[in-house]
Design a protein around this motif. Structure first.
Motif, PDB file in Angstrom:
ATOM      1  N   ASP A 181       5.482   7.374   9.628  1.00 13.38           N
ATOM      2  CA  ASP A 181       4.316   7.299  10.334  1.00 13.38           C
ATOM      3  C   ASP A 181       3.402   6.210   9.929  1.00 13.38           C
ATOM      4  O   ASP A 181       2.864   5.431  10.786  1.00 13.38           O
ATOM      5  CB  ASP A 181       3.766   8.578  10.208  1.00 13.38           C
ATOM      6  CG  ASP A 181       4.752   9.520  11.300  1.00 13.38           C
ATOM      7  OD1 ASP A 181       5.471   9.273  12.007  1.00 13.38           O
ATOM      8  OD2 ASP A 181       4.067  10.754  10.741  1.00 13.38           O
ATOM      9  N   PHE A 182       3.434   6.022   8.524  1.00 15.15           N
ATOM     10  CA  PHE A 182       2.557   4.841   7.852  1.00 15.15           C
ATOM     11  C   PHE A 182       3.127   3.398   8.592  1.00 15.15           C
ATOM     12  O   PHE A 182       2.126   2.947   9.070  1.00 15.15           O
ATOM     13  CB  PHE A 182       2.687   5.083   6.322  1.00 15.15           C
ATOM     14  CG  PHE A 182       1.638   4.041   5.762  1.00 15.15           C
ATOM     15  CD1 PHE A 182       0.617   4.611   5.364  1.00 15.15           C
ATOM     16  CD2 PHE A 182       2.010   2.899   5.429  1.00 15.15           C
ATOM     17  CE1 PHE A 182      -0.487   3.875   4.783  1.00 15.15           C
ATOM     18  CE2 PHE A 182       0.935   1.989   4.659  1.00 15.15           C
ATOM     19  CZ  PHE A 182      -0.221   2.360   4.364  1.00 15.15           C
ATOM     20  N   CYS A 183       4.213   3.136   8.632  1.00 14.78           N
ATOM     21  CA  CYS A 183       4.571   1.899   9.496  1.00 14.78           C
ATOM     22  C   CYS A 183       4.148   1.940  10.763  1.00 14.78           C
ATOM     23  O   CYS A 183       3.645   0.790  11.457  1.00 14.78           O
ATOM     24  CB  CYS A 183       6.106   1.792   9.201  1.00 14.78           C
ATOM     25  SG  CYS A 183       6.638   0.125  10.074  1.00 14.78           S
TER      26      CYS A 183
ATOM     27  N   ALA B  33       0.774  -1.154  -0.238  1.00 16.01           N
ATOM     28  CA  ALA B  33       0.046  -0.075  -0.098  1.00 16.01           C
ATOM     29  C   ALA B  33       1.138   1.332   0.086  1.00 16.01           C
ATOM     30  O   ALA B  33       0.816   2.187  -0.722  1.00 16.01           O
ATOM     31  CB  ALA B  33      -1.072  -0.062   1.268  1.00 16.01           C
ATOM     32  N   TYR B  34       1.871   1.260   0.743  1.00 17.95           N
ATOM     33  CA  TYR B  34       2.714   2.291   0.806  1.00 17.95           C
ATOM     34  C   TYR B  34       3.560   2.604  -0.542  1.00 17.95           C
ATOM     35  O   TYR B  34       3.645   3.920  -0.943  1.00 17.95           O
ATOM     36  CB  TYR B  34       3.861   2.157   2.000  1.00 17.95           C
ATOM     37  CG  TYR B  34       4.682   3.450   2.237  1.00 17.95           C
ATOM     38  CD1 TYR B  34       4.216   4.533   2.872  1.00 17.95           C
ATOM     39  CD2 TYR B  34       6.050   3.481   1.646  1.00 17.95           C
ATOM     40  CE1 TYR B  34       5.175   5.646   3.273  1.00 17.95           C
ATOM     41  CE2 TYR B  34       6.832   4.643   1.934  1.00 17.95           C
ATOM     42  CZ  TYR B  34       6.473   5.497   2.453  1.00 17.95           C
ATOM     43  OH  TYR B  34       7.251   6.511   2.745  1.00 17.95           O
TER      44      TYR B  34
ATOM     45  N   LEU C  35       4.026   4.035  -7.580  1.00 19.15           N
ATOM     46  CA  LEU C  35       4.574   2.851  -8.283  1.00 19.15           C
ATOM     47  C   LEU C  35       3.075   2.138  -8.507  1.00 19.15           C
ATOM     48  O   LEU C  35       2.245   2.174  -7.994  1.00 19.15           O
ATOM     49  CB  LEU C  35       5.403   1.961  -7.522  1.00 19.15           C
ATOM     50  CG  LEU C  35       6.668   2.437  -7.257  1.00 19.15           C
ATOM     51  CD1 LEU C  35       7.630   1.455  -6.917  1.00 19.15           C
ATOM     52  CD2 LEU C  35       7.417   3.304  -8.903  1.00 19.15           C
ATOM     53  N   LYS C  36       3.052   1.466  -9.928  1.00 18.52           N
ATOM     54  CA  LYS C  36       1.775   0.788 -10.298  1.00 18.52           C
ATOM     55  C   LYS C  36       1.738  -0.603  -9.567  1.00 18.52           C
ATOM     56  O   LYS C  36       2.677  -1.396  -9.769  1.00 18.52           O
ATOM     57  CB  LYS C  36       1.732   0.783 -11.955  1.00 18.52           C
ATOM     58  CG  LYS C  36       0.573   0.279 -12.249  1.00 18.52           C
ATOM     59  CD  LYS C  36       0.671   0.349 -13.997  1.00 18.52           C
ATOM     60  CE  LYS C  36      -0.511  -0.319 -14.425  1.00 18.52           C
ATOM     61  NZ  LYS C  36      -0.522  -0.301 -16.062  1.00 18.52           N
ATOM     62  N   LEU C  37       0.450  -1.001  -9.197  1.00 17.04           N
ATOM     63  CA  LEU C  37       0.340  -2.498  -8.532  1.00 17.04           C
ATOM     64  C   LEU C  37      -0.088  -3.069 -10.010  1.00 17.04           C
ATOM     65  O   LEU C  37      -0.957  -2.786 -10.788  1.00 17.04           O
ATOM     66  CB  LEU C  37      -0.900  -2.553  -7.582  1.00 17.04           C
ATOM     67  CG  LEU C  37      -1.401  -3.861  -6.955  1.00 17.04           C
ATOM     68  CD1 LEU C  37      -0.273  -4.398  -6.499  1.00 17.04           C
ATOM     69  CD2 LEU C  37      -2.380  -3.657  -6.500  1.00 17.04           C
TER      70      LEU C  37
END
Length: 73
Positions: free
Chosen positions: A55-57, A13-14, A20-22
C-alpha cells in the motif's frame, strides 16, 4: 558490512521503516538522491520486492500523480 544503495526516496523510506538503518542520504548534482542503508542480514532486496506490492508504494504513486496534475499547468 552489507550496504544497500538506492536513489528512490520512497523505497529508502520503506526499507528504513522496516527497521534497516540509514547510513547516509545526499542529494547529488542534477537533483538525484543517493541513500545508503545498512543491510546486515541481506533483507533489503526482499524488502524492495515487498515494497512494490505494498500500500505504501500505491500511496507514493498516487502522490506523484497528483503532483504531476498540479505542476503540469
Amino acid at each position: 558490512m552489507n550496504i544497500y544503495k538506492t536513489s528512490d526516496l520512497a523505497l529508502a523510506a520503506y526499507i528504513t521503516m522496516k527497521g534497516l538503518k540509514l547510513i547516509s542520504a545526499e542529494r547529488q548534482e542534477g537533483g538525484n538522491f543517493k541513500f545508503q542503508i545498512e543491510d546486515p542480514n541481506d533483507m533489503a532486496n526482499t524488502l524492495a520486492i515487498e515494497y512494490v506490492g505494498s500500500d505504501f508504494c500505491q500511496f507514493d504513486n498516487k502522490v506523484r500523480a497528483l503532483k504531476k496534475l498540479l505542476y503540469s499547468n
